[in-house]
Design a protein around this motif. Structure first.
Motif, PDB file in Angstrom:
ATOM      1  N   LEU A  89       1.079  -1.065   0.143  1.00 48.03           N
ATOM      2  CA  LEU A  89      -0.082  -0.015   0.113  1.00 48.03           C
ATOM      3  C   LEU A  89       0.859   1.470   0.008  1.00 48.03           C
ATOM      4  O   LEU A  89       0.452   2.333  -0.824  1.00 48.03           O
ATOM      5  CB  LEU A  89      -0.863   0.047   1.321  1.00 48.03           C
ATOM      6  N   ALA A  90       1.890   1.310   0.616  1.00 45.82           N
ATOM      7  CA  ALA A  90       2.853   2.306   0.814  1.00 45.82           C
ATOM      8  C   ALA A  90       3.417   2.727  -0.601  1.00 45.82           C
ATOM      9  O   ALA A  90       3.400   3.835  -0.984  1.00 45.82           O
ATOM     10  CB  ALA A  90       3.959   2.170   1.812  1.00 45.82           C
ATOM     11  N   GLY A  91       3.891   1.537  -1.378  1.00 44.73           N
ATOM     12  CA  GLY A  91       4.540   1.771  -2.442  1.00 44.73           C
ATOM     13  C   GLY A  91       3.411   2.541  -3.399  1.00 44.73           C
ATOM     14  O   GLY A  91       3.807   3.145  -4.558  1.00 44.73           O
ATOM     15  N   SER A  92       2.191   1.781  -3.596  1.00 40.90           N
ATOM     16  CA  SER A  92       1.203   2.196  -4.350  1.00 40.90           C
ATOM     17  C   SER A  92       0.739   3.553  -4.366  1.00 40.90           C
ATOM     18  O   SER A  92       0.448   4.434  -5.111  1.00 40.90           O
ATOM     19  CB  SER A  92       0.057   0.971  -4.376  1.00 40.90           C
ATOM     20  N   LEU A  93       0.718   3.899  -2.994  1.00 40.29           N
ATOM     21  CA  LEU A  93       0.216   5.371  -2.559  1.00 40.29           C
ATOM     22  C   LEU A  93       1.378   6.261  -3.283  1.00 40.29           C
ATOM     23  O   LEU A  93       0.956   7.466  -3.915  1.00 40.29           O
ATOM     24  CB  LEU A  93       0.231   5.676  -1.228  1.00 40.29           C
ATOM     25  N   ALA A  94       2.629   5.931  -2.916  1.00 41.21           N
ATOM     26  CA  ALA A  94       3.579   6.890  -3.599  1.00 41.21           C
ATOM     27  C   ALA A  94       3.646   6.681  -5.058  1.00 41.21           C
ATOM     28  O   ALA A  94       3.747   8.035  -5.685  1.00 41.21           O
ATOM     29  CB  ALA A  94       4.898   6.357  -3.051  1.00 41.21           C
ATOM     30  N   ARG A  95       3.423   5.846  -5.611  1.00 38.70           N
ATOM     31  CA  ARG A  95       3.262   5.687  -7.036  1.00 38.70           C
ATOM     32  C   ARG A  95       2.042   6.685  -7.610  1.00 38.70           C
ATOM     33  O   ARG A  95       2.228   7.552  -8.535  1.00 38.70           O
ATOM     34  CB  ARG A  95       3.144   4.246  -7.455  1.00 38.70           C
ATOM     35  N   SER A  96       0.926   6.642  -6.925  1.00 35.86           N
ATOM     36  CA  SER A  96      -0.180   7.278  -7.347  1.00 35.86           C
ATOM     37  C   SER A  96      -0.052   8.787  -7.309  1.00 35.86           C
ATOM     38  O   SER A  96      -0.254   9.614  -8.172  1.00 35.86           O
ATOM     39  CB  SER A  96      -1.309   6.830  -6.495  1.00 35.86           C
ATOM     40  N   ILE A  97       0.818   9.161  -6.122  1.00 39.81           N
ATOM     41  CA  ILE A  97       1.085  10.715  -5.968  1.00 39.81           C
ATOM     42  C   ILE A  97       2.031  11.436  -6.979  1.00 39.81           C
ATOM     43  O   ILE A  97       1.760  12.214  -7.556  1.00 39.81           O
ATOM     44  CB  ILE A  97       1.747  10.901  -4.518  1.00 39.81           C
ATOM     45  N   LEU A  98       3.317  10.494  -7.289  1.00 43.16           N
ATOM     46  CA  LEU A  98       4.181  10.783  -8.135  1.00 43.16           C
ATOM     47  C   LEU A  98       3.546  10.855  -9.817  1.00 43.16           C
ATOM     48  O   LEU A  98       4.164  11.546 -10.415  1.00 43.16           O
ATOM     49  CB  LEU A  98       5.411   9.943  -7.972  1.00 43.16           C
ATOM     50  N   SER A  99       2.614   9.892  -9.743  1.00 47.42           N
ATOM     51  CA  SER A  99       2.399   9.512 -11.237  1.00 47.42           C
ATOM     52  C   SER A  99       1.075  10.460 -11.496  1.00 47.42           C
ATOM     53  O   SER A  99       0.645  10.796 -12.837  1.00 47.42           O
ATOM     54  CB  SER A  99       1.763   8.435 -11.618  1.00 47.42           C
ATOM     55  N   GLY A 100       0.308  11.310 -10.579  1.00 47.08           N
ATOM     56  CA  GLY A 100      -0.965  11.843 -10.521  1.00 47.08           C
ATOM     57  C   GLY A 100      -2.073  10.932 -11.037  1.00 47.08           C
ATOM     58  O   GLY A 100      -3.094  11.446 -11.486  1.00 47.08           O
ATOM     59  N   GLN A 101      -1.887   9.645 -10.937  1.00 44.21           N
ATOM     60  CA  GLN A 101      -3.227   8.739 -11.040  1.00 44.21           C
ATOM     61  C   GLN A 101      -3.967   8.568  -9.827  1.00 44.21           C
ATOM     62  O   GLN A 101      -3.532   8.996  -8.671  1.00 44.21           O
ATOM     63  CB  GLN A 101      -2.697   7.273 -11.725  1.00 44.21           C
ATOM     64  N   CYS A 102      -5.145   7.540  -9.979  1.00 46.01           N
ATOM     65  CA  CYS A 102      -5.899   7.395  -8.927  1.00 46.01           C
ATOM     66  C   CYS A 102      -5.313   6.686  -7.680  1.00 46.01           C
ATOM     67  O   CYS A 102      -4.482   6.188  -8.098  1.00 46.01           O
ATOM     68  CB  CYS A 102      -7.071   6.564  -9.268  1.00 46.01           C
ATOM     69  N   TYR A 103      -5.441   6.696  -6.586  1.00 43.29           N
ATOM     70  CA  TYR A 103      -5.034   6.308  -5.509  1.00 43.29           C
ATOM     71  C   TYR A 103      -5.428   4.938  -5.533  1.00 43.29           C
ATOM     72  O   TYR A 103      -6.434   4.304  -6.209  1.00 43.29           O
ATOM     73  CB  TYR A 103      -5.640   7.023  -4.006  1.00 43.29           C
ATOM     74  N   PRO A 104      -4.639   3.825  -4.905  1.00 46.20           N
ATOM     75  CA  PRO A 104      -5.137   2.403  -4.873  1.00 46.20           C
ATOM     76  C   PRO A 104      -6.313   2.143  -4.520  1.00 46.20           C
ATOM     77  O   PRO A 104      -6.712   2.782  -3.469  1.00 46.20           O
ATOM     78  CB  PRO A 104      -3.900   1.937  -4.185  1.00 46.20           C
ATOM     79  N   ARG A 105      -7.228   1.334  -4.800  1.00 47.22           N
ATOM     80  CA  ARG A 105      -8.864   1.096  -4.498  1.00 47.22           C
ATOM     81  C   ARG A 105      -8.549   0.574  -3.141  1.00 47.22           C
ATOM     82  O   ARG A 105      -9.429   0.882  -2.344  1.00 47.22           O
ATOM     83  CB  ARG A 105      -9.312  -0.113  -5.224  1.00 47.22           C
ATOM     84  N   SER A 106      -7.479  -0.081  -2.572  1.00 44.58           N
ATOM     85  CA  SER A 106      -7.550  -0.527  -1.257  1.00 44.58           C
ATOM     86  C   SER A 106      -6.963   0.379  -0.233  1.00 44.58           C
ATOM     87  O   SER A 106      -7.521   0.400   0.777  1.00 44.58           O
ATOM     88  CB  SER A 106      -6.483  -1.520  -0.945  1.00 44.58           C
ATOM     89  N   LEU A 107      -6.877   1.665  -0.645  1.00 43.36           N
ATOM     90  CA  LEU A 107      -6.784   2.855   0.403  1.00 43.36           C
ATOM     91  C   LEU A 107      -7.962   3.221   1.038  1.00 43.36           C
ATOM     92  O   LEU A 107      -7.956   3.220   2.315  1.00 43.36           O
ATOM     93  CB  LEU A 107      -5.982   4.099  -0.298  1.00 43.36           C
ATOM     94  N   SER A 108      -9.048   3.469   0.457  1.00 39.28           N
ATOM     95  CA  SER A 108     -10.408   3.793   1.068  1.00 39.28           C
ATOM     96  C   SER A 108     -10.861   2.601   1.988  1.00 39.28           C
ATOM     97  O   SER A 108     -11.233   2.864   3.071  1.00 39.28           O
ATOM     98  CB  SER A 108     -11.339   4.221   0.075  1.00 39.28           C
ATOM     99  N   SER A 109     -10.610   1.477   1.201  1.00 39.55           N
ATOM    100  CA  SER A 109     -10.912   0.274   2.137  1.00 39.55           C
ATOM    101  C   SER A 109     -10.179   0.076   3.266  1.00 39.55           C
ATOM    102  O   SER A 109     -10.885  -0.469   4.394  1.00 39.55           O
ATOM    103  CB  SER A 109     -11.141  -0.930   1.176  1.00 39.55           C
ATOM    104  N   SER A 110      -9.098   0.217   3.449  1.00 46.66           N
ATOM    105  CA  SER A 110      -8.243   0.115   4.482  1.00 46.66           C
ATOM    106  C   SER A 110      -8.717   1.150   5.646  1.00 46.66           C
ATOM    107  O   SER A 110      -8.585   0.748   6.756  1.00 46.66           O
ATOM    108  CB  SER A 110      -6.704   0.366   4.181  1.00 46.66           C
ATOM    109  N   ILE A 111      -8.879   2.183   5.079  1.00 47.29           N
ATOM    110  CA  ILE A 111      -9.170   3.353   6.037  1.00 47.29           C
ATOM    111  C   ILE A 111     -10.718   3.130   6.985  1.00 47.29           C
ATOM    112  O   ILE A 111     -10.739   3.056   8.180  1.00 47.29           O
ATOM    113  CB  ILE A 111      -9.345   4.554   5.395  1.00 47.29           C
ATOM    114  N   ILE A 112     -11.725   2.700   5.782  1.00 46.16           N
ATOM    115  CA  ILE A 112     -13.039   2.233   6.424  1.00 46.16           C
ATOM    116  C   ILE A 112     -12.784   0.875   7.265  1.00 46.16           C
ATOM    117  O   ILE A 112     -13.410   1.001   8.502  1.00 46.16           O
ATOM    118  CB  ILE A 112     -13.640   1.980   5.288  1.00 46.16           C
ATOM    119  N   SER A 113     -11.812  -0.055   6.986  1.00 43.96           N
ATOM    120  CA  SER A 113     -11.747  -1.120   8.103  1.00 43.96           C
ATOM    121  C   SER A 113     -10.969  -0.746   9.143  1.00 43.96           C
ATOM    122  O   SER A 113     -11.359  -1.080  10.463  1.00 43.96           O
ATOM    123  CB  SER A 113     -10.601  -2.215   7.180  1.00 43.96           C
ATOM    124  N   ARG A 114     -10.143   0.222   8.963  1.00 45.76           N
ATOM    125  CA  ARG A 114      -9.540   0.679  10.651  1.00 45.76           C
ATOM    126  C   ARG A 114     -10.700   1.499  11.370  1.00 45.76           C
ATOM    127  O   ARG A 114     -10.551   1.360  12.400  1.00 45.76           O
ATOM    128  CB  ARG A 114      -8.308   1.644  10.162  1.00 45.76           C
TER     129      ARG A 114
END
Length: 603
Positions: free
Chosen positions: A405-430
């Motif tokens: 998830l950390a690598g995917s988030l960094a890739r999304s920020i640097l590439s300007g693409q959508c955040y990983p789909r698991s980001l929101s689900s991880s927050i909701i789960s927490r």
């Protein structure tokens, strides 16, 4: 492309004198043995910084190191660990220093061979020391004993008494270093980096400083088993890189991976060590671009002035202006290179690789911080990626952060693409797990919603609000607002309770509203009835009216379940609605909480 960019960066650094020349390297050196001209030990000096209690070494430029393996690994030239230099080491499973005659033997043999014809005073003194030194008599040397066990395991260099330069820095020593750094015995081949026919490196130098990798260093290119060989090619010949190119790219990486407060070109994101560098018209613009990108990627929270400059730059980008309006040295056309490396046993994995103009990266980082923007803001300065990831991890511990998830988030920020789909689900789960609807978590939910709508406006026409939006008609947002109102009514009517409706019902209300809200709406009738008889009658009536307005907007449409996206809306609506009440002025709260005189007279 990665190696070519690193080699070019090395050439620029070498021209600026920031990295060692070919055949040299920078290493952590703990002690210096002071010799007289007869090779006798006069003293052993610690090279640690006395003003820093944590300092145990100094970075010195020494003859190049290399990978060592086997039962009798080769020594380094003119410096090494105490196991080689003195024949004494301190093993982890032993409380006392132990002898290592084999390692000292190979160190002695190498130096007696290379220094046999030396006439320089420093080299002669070193040769005499090696000839006369007896490892099992180390306890008779007071200069060693005074340092205790701390010296064993450290790297050692030599210096001639009465002179300032180390022995390996003397002109005669430098000539020897150049002679034995020659690559005449390396096979010639076509270098994949430079495209030239040059001596090919059989083994590449170690890369040190990647978090989680072996402390002795790891490799990006490595063929250490016969199974990796193909078409009769052995080791480095499978991916031919010249000796010079291998030295250049590893030296540049080791420079970038330095963990130093004054050297901020390495950022840790999850398990990925992220390094970056710039290519500009001149050194001043290069350093300005690197400093600015460092602040944008990892805001320095202990430096308010730097944070203020960063915010000004992001505001300029939002207004469509250039960052050079903030600093004339910032050239938007400067190129930024970003490389993420993760440990993989004795090797390194390339987690991601990006290269873009400075203004493109700045726009992407500005979009990221704009997506996170939420009011009331739960932070004083923009959160870096570690803070975001920590809010997702169990118990807010960084070791619980998902590397993927950390690598995917960094890739999304640097590439300007959508955040990983698991980001929101991880927050909701927490949130469902610990019941903590913190501002940081809600900001991440809001960021994912905002980015999806910005990148796919046709499928997502609703704009995600930064602050409280009473006109928003997203179902999840309305349910979140309603739940916050129900909690506020309970809090005002009953005061502090052992278990609020948030503690008991938030998780189920955000996931299956049909099952929960009818129960909660029936219960709130009793809370309102009780509150109307108390001292906060006006406040209860006001909250009840606002709650009814939300219920009217919902119009009885309570779905059986909500998607992850709508649960993100639920968290945002809950946060906005609940914070509205506590953002009003103290005077207004006091006026609402006190009963009016006419009501008291009627009672």
């Amino acid at each position: 492309m990665i190696f070519k960019s690193l080699v070019e960066y090395y050439e620029r650094l070498a021209a600026q004198g920031k990295v060692p020349a070919f055949g040299l390297t920078q290493e952590k050196i703990g002690y210096c043995i002071l010799l007289d001209r007869h090779g006798k030990v006069q003293d052993i000096i610690s090279l640690s910084d006395p003003s820093d209690k944590k300092s145990k070494w100094a970075m010195l430029t020494v003859p190049a190191s290399f990978k060592r393996s086997g039962t009798a690994p080769p020594p380094f030239f003119l410096w090494d660990k105490t196991a080689f230099v003195l024949g004494v080491e301190h093993k982890k499973d032993s409380d006392v220093p132990t002898l290592n005659i084999r390692s000292h033997g190979v160190f002695k043999a190498l130096h007696l061979e290379r220094l046999a014809d030396a006439t320089d005073d420093g080299l002669v003194a070193l040769r005499k020391f090696i000839e006369e030194w007896i490892p099992d008599q180390w306890q008779q040397c007071e200069a060693i004993v005074k340092h205790g066990p701390a010296i064993f395991g450290a790297n050692i260099v030599f210096r001639l008494d009465g002179e300032q330069e180390y022995i390996h820095e003397r002109a005669a020593a430098q000539e020897l270093i150049k002679r034995y750094s020659a690559t005449d015995d390396s096979p010639l081949g076509l270098c994949l980096v430079s495209g030239e026919t040059r001596p090919i490196a059989r083994l590449h130098p170690a890369i040190k400083g990647v978090w989680g990798a072996q402390s002795s260093g790891a490799s990006i290119v490595s063929f250490n088993l016969d199974a990796f060989d193909s078409y009769g090619k052995d080791r480095g010949a499978n991916a031919p890189v010249s000796v010079h190119a291998a030295f250049a790219y590893t030296t540049a990486l080791n420079y970038l991976l330095l963990r130093d407060p004054h050297h901020r070109q390495c950022v840790q994101i999850g398990d990925a060590s992220v390094v970056f560098w710039a290519e500009a018209k001149n050194q001043e613009e290069q350093e300005a671009a690197e400093d600015f990108f460092s602040c944008a990627l990892e805001p320095p929270y202990n430096d308010p002035s730097a944070v203020a400059k960063l915010q000004s730059a992001l505001d300029l980008v939002a207004e469509g202006r250039g960052i050079n309006d903030l600093n004339a040295l910032l050239d938007p056309a400067s190129r930024i290179f970003v490389l993420g490396l993760s440990p993989n046993a004795s090797r390194l994995s390339v987690r991601f690789w990006f290269t873009e103009r400075l203004d493109v990266f700045t726009k992407r980082l500005a979009d990221h911080y704009n997506d996170l923007s939420i009011k009331p803001a739960p932070w004083k300065t923009q959160p870096n990626q570690w803070r975001l990831l920590s809010s997702i991890a169990a118990h807010d511990k960084t070791e619980n952060i998902s590397p993927w998830l950390a690598g995917s988030l960094a890739r999304s920020i640097l590439s300007g693409q959508c955040y990983p789909r698991s980001l929101s689900s991880s927050i909701i789960s927490r949130i469902r797990s610990d019941g903590q609807v913190t501002g940081m978590r809600v900001a991440i939910c809001k960021a994912a919603l905002s980015r999806n709508r910005r990148l796919e406006p046709k499928n997502n026409p609703t704009e995600v609000p930064v602050s409280f939006d009473p006109d928003n008609r997203e179902p999840g947002y309305l349910f979140g607002r309603l739940f916050a109102m129900l909690e506020s009514i309970q809090e005002v009517a009953l005061g502090e309770v052992n278990s609020s409706i948030k503690d008991r019902y938030y998780a189920s209300a955000s996931a299956v509203p049909q099952r929960v809200f009818r129960l909660l709406l029936n219960g709130v009738v009793h809370h309102v009835s009780r509150g109307r008889k108390g001292p906060k009658r006006n406040l209860i009536l006001s909250l009840d009216q606002k709650m009814r307005e939300i219920v009217f907007l919902i119009n009885g449409n309570f779905p059986r379940s909500l998607s992850v996206e709508q649960q993100s809306w639920f968290a945002l609506g809950y946060y906005h609605q609940y914070q509205v009440r506590f953002n009003s002025s103290t005077k207004k709260d006091d006026a609402e909480n006190s009963p009016d005189e006419d009501t008291e007279n009627e009672q």
